[in-house]
Design a protein around this motif. Structure first.
Motif, mmCIF file in Angstrom:
data_model
loop_
_atom_site.group_PDB
_atom_site.id
_atom_site.type_symbol
_atom_site.label_atom_id
_atom_site.label_comp_id
_atom_site.label_asym_id
_atom_site.label_seq_id
_atom_site.Cartn_x
_atom_site.Cartn_y
_atom_site.Cartn_z
ATOM 1 N N PRO A 163 5.147 -18.565 50.290
ATOM 2 C CA PRO A 163 4.320 -19.630 49.705
ATOM 3 C C PRO A 163 3.156 -19.016 48.935
ATOM 4 C CG PRO A 163 4.752 -20.016 52.039
ATOM 5 C CD PRO A 163 5.190 -18.615 51.753
ATOM 6 N N GLU A 164 2.664 -19.696 47.941
ATOM 7 C CA GLU A 164 1.602 -19.172 47.081
ATOM 8 C C GLU A 164 0.372 -18.735 47.882
ATOM 9 O OE1 GLU A 164 -0.559 -17.859 43.902
ATOM 10 O OE2 GLU A 164 1.585 -18.377 43.979
ATOM 11 N N LYS A 165 -0.046 -19.538 48.842
ATOM 12 C CA LYS A 165 -1.263 -19.215 49.604
ATOM 13 C C LYS A 165 -1.066 -18.018 50.552
ATOM 14 C CE LYS A 165 -3.992 -22.542 48.086
ATOM 15 N NZ LYS A 165 -4.282 -23.718 48.906
ATOM 16 N N PHE A 166 0.173 -17.599 50.733
ATOM 17 C CA PHE A 166 0.458 -16.482 51.636
ATOM 18 C C PHE A 166 1.165 -15.341 50.903
ATOM 19 C CE2 PHE A 166 0.315 -20.246 54.415
ATOM 20 C CZ PHE A 166 -0.679 -19.846 55.298
ATOM 21 N N LYS A 167 0.907 -15.223 49.620
ATOM 22 C CA LYS A 167 1.607 -14.221 48.817
ATOM 23 C C LYS A 167 1.270 -12.794 49.225
ATOM 24 C CE LYS A 167 -1.831 -14.406 45.069
ATOM 25 N NZ LYS A 167 -2.016 -14.684 43.603
ATOM 26 N N ASP A 168 0.118 -12.591 49.886
ATOM 27 C CA ASP A 168 -0.264 -11.254 50.329
ATOM 28 C C ASP A 168 -0.011 -11.044 51.824
ATOM 29 O OD1 ASP A 168 -1.198 -10.517 47.768
ATOM 30 O OD2 ASP A 168 -3.109 -11.503 48.152
ATOM 31 N N TRP A 192 0.766 -17.776 60.655
ATOM 32 C CA TRP A 192 0.819 -19.143 60.145
ATOM 33 C C TRP A 192 2.272 -19.567 59.983
ATOM 34 C CZ3 TRP A 192 -3.620 -22.053 58.892
ATOM 35 C CH2 TRP A 192 -4.829 -21.359 59.004
ATOM 36 N N VAL A 193 2.570 -20.811 60.367
ATOM 37 C CA VAL A 193 3.949 -21.305 60.313
ATOM 38 C C VAL A 193 3.984 -22.681 59.651
ATOM 39 C CG1 VAL A 193 4.644 -20.028 62.371
ATOM 40 C CG2 VAL A 193 3.768 -22.372 62.615
ATOM 41 N N THR A 222 -5.574 -26.183 58.944
ATOM 42 C CA THR A 222 -4.387 -26.258 58.089
ATOM 43 C C THR A 222 -4.605 -25.538 56.771
ATOM 44 O OG1 THR A 222 -3.882 -28.455 59.016
ATOM 45 C CG2 THR A 222 -2.786 -27.849 56.941
ATOM 46 N N VAL A 223 -3.552 -24.901 56.292
ATOM 47 C CA VAL A 223 -3.510 -24.388 54.924
ATOM 48 C C VAL A 223 -2.395 -25.140 54.201
ATOM 49 C CG1 VAL A 223 -2.945 -22.419 53.449
ATOM 50 C CG2 VAL A 223 -4.423 -22.102 55.438
ATOM 51 N N LEU A 224 -2.726 -25.759 53.066
ATOM 52 C CA LEU A 224 -1.739 -26.492 52.286
ATOM 53 C C LEU A 224 -1.266 -25.611 51.137
ATOM 54 C CD1 LEU A 224 -0.342 -29.266 51.979
ATOM 55 C CD2 LEU A 224 -2.167 -29.893 50.390
ATOM 56 N N ASN A 226 2.098 -25.320 48.262
ATOM 57 C CA ASN A 226 3.345 -25.868 47.738
ATOM 58 C C ASN A 226 3.717 -27.175 48.438
ATOM 59 O OD1 ASN A 226 3.851 -22.562 47.909
ATOM 60 N ND2 ASN A 226 4.220 -23.474 45.889
ATOM 61 N N ALA A 227 2.710 -28.029 48.642
ATOM 62 C CA ALA A 227 2.887 -29.355 49.253
ATOM 63 C C ALA A 227 3.411 -29.289 50.679
ATOM 64 C CB ALA A 227 3.800 -30.221 48.385
ATOM 65 N N LYS A 228 3.144 -28.196 51.362
ATOM 66 C CA LYS A 228 3.595 -28.051 52.745
ATOM 67 C C LYS A 228 2.416 -27.557 53.583
ATOM 68 C CE LYS A 228 7.679 -26.414 53.422
ATOM 69 N NZ LYS A 228 8.844 -25.479 53.552
ATOM 70 N N GLY A 229 2.262 -28.129 54.782
ATOM 71 C CA GLY A 229 1.174 -27.750 55.652
ATOM 72 C C GLY A 229 1.545 -26.610 56.585
ATOM 73 N N TYR A 230 0.666 -25.614 56.657
ATOM 74 C CA TYR A 230 0.876 -24.464 57.538
ATOM 75 C C TYR A 230 -0.241 -24.411 58.561
ATOM 76 C CZ TYR A 230 4.274 -22.935 54.082
ATOM 77 O OH TYR A 230 5.356 -22.868 53.241
ATOM 78 N N VAL A 231 0.106 -24.090 59.811
ATOM 79 C CA VAL A 231 -0.882 -24.016 60.882
ATOM 80 C C VAL A 231 -0.703 -22.702 61.635
ATOM 81 C CG1 VAL A 231 -0.976 -26.519 61.162
ATOM 82 C CG2 VAL A 231 0.644 -25.182 62.541
#
Length: 256
Positions: A163-168, A192-193, A222-224, A226-231
Motif C-alpha cells: 500500500p502507498e502508506k507502507f511503501k517503505d 500493521w494489518v 488507523t492508517v488509511l 488506498n481506501a483501506k484501513g490498517y491497524v
C-alpha cells in the motif's frame, strides 16, 4: 482433529502455499499441495508438519525451533514397506513448515528439483534426488494434481504490492491458527494489518466511523491507504482478548 474434505484441505493450505511461492519458492504449488495430501491423508495436525520432515541433526534455524513429535511411519526398503518410528519436526505454523522445507530443498542435493520446469518433472526429480523412497511417488503426485485440478494454483503467487502508506515497510507474514492469513507491514516495531481482512477472520465486527476503524464498536489507531484501513496487530489483538507475538528470526507476526 475434525476430518476435512479434500476441498477444505486444499482451501486451508493454498493461501500459505501461494504466499511462499510469491516469496520466491521454487516449488510448484500443485506439487506441494499434492505432497501434503499424499503424506498426511488430508489431516492437518497441530504440529503443522505436512511432509514428514524428520528432526535429523537437530540443528535449529529461523523456522524450526527444535520442537518435535515421535510418530509411527514407514519406509520403502529393499522393495517392501517397513513400519518404524521416527522423531518429526513440529512447527509454530504452516508458514514456518513450508519455509523450513524450502531450506532443505535449497541444498545441492535437490538442484534438479529446483530447476524443474513443470510439475510433472518436479515430481520425478523429488524421487530421483532421494526425497522420496516410494518408486510410485511421482505417479501418485500427478494423479492427485490431475484429480483435484491443482495446477490452477501454479498461476497464483505473484509478489505482493505494498500500500502507498507502507511503501517503505517490510512485508511480513501474519499467521493465525497455524495458517498465513494476511500480509503485515512492519514499521518501527509495529505490524500493521488490513483491519477488515484480519479482523473479520477473527470474528470481529469491523466498521469505519469516518476517521478510524472500529473493532466491535471501539475506535483504534488507523492508517488509511488506498481506501483501506490498517491497524496495529497488537491493538486489534487487545480488543479481541487475544495475544499478538513476533518471531524475529522468521519475520512472522502471530495472533492467537
Amino acid at each position: 482433529m475434525a476430518a476435512l474434505t479434500r476441498e477444505q484441505f486444499f482451501a486451508a493450505l493454498a493461501p500459505t502455499v501461494i504466499r511462499v511461492r510469491g516469496e520466491g519458492s521454487t516449488m510448484f504449488p500443485s506439487v506441494r499441495l499434492a505432497q501434503n495430501l499424499l503424506e498426511t491423508g488430508g489431516v492437518i495436525h497441530p504440529w503443522n508438519n505436512l511432509s514428514g520432515i524428520k528432526v535429523g541433526s537437530g540443528q535449529t534455524n529461523a523456522y524450526w525451533h527444535g520442537e518435535a513429535v515421535v510418530k509411527g511411519t514407514w519406509e520403502y526398503v529393499d522393495g517392501r514397506n517397513v513400519n518404524t518410528k521416527a522423531a518429526f519436526r513440529a512447527y509454530t505454523s504452516l508458514y514456518h513448515f513450508y519455509k523450513d522445507l524450502d531450506l532443505l530443498l535449497a541444498t545441492p542435493r535437490y538442484d534438479r528439483v529446483r530447476k524443474a520446469e513443470t510439475p510433472e518433472r518436479q515430481a520425478q526429480m523429488l524421487l530421483a534426488c532421494g526425497y522420496a523412497t516410494d518408486p510410485n511417488y511421482p505417479l501418485k503426485l500427478m494423479a492427485i494434481i490431475k484429480q483435484y485440478s491443482l495446477m490452477k494454483y501454479d498461476l497464483m503467487g505473484k509478489p505482493p504490492v505494498k500500500p502507498e502508506k507502507f511503501k517503505d515497510a517490510e512485508i511480513v507474514a501474519v499467521v493465525h491458527g497455524g495458517q498465513a492469513v494476511s500480509d503485515g507491514y512492519l514499521v518501527h516495531g509495529a505490524t500493521w494489518v488490513p483491519a477488515r481482512l484480519v479482523g473479520e477472520r477473527l470474528g470481529a465486527v469491523i466498521d469505519w466511523n469516518g476517521k478510524q476503524v472500529t473493532v466491535n464498536g471501539v475506535a483504534i489507531e488507523t492508517v488509511l491507504s488506498n481506501a483501506k484501513g490498517y491497524v496495529k496487530l497488537r491493538d486489534l489483538a487487545d480488543q479481541l482478548g487475544l495475544a499478538a507475538s513476533w518471531d524475529a528470526m522468521a519475520r512472522v507476526a502471530s495472533i492467537d
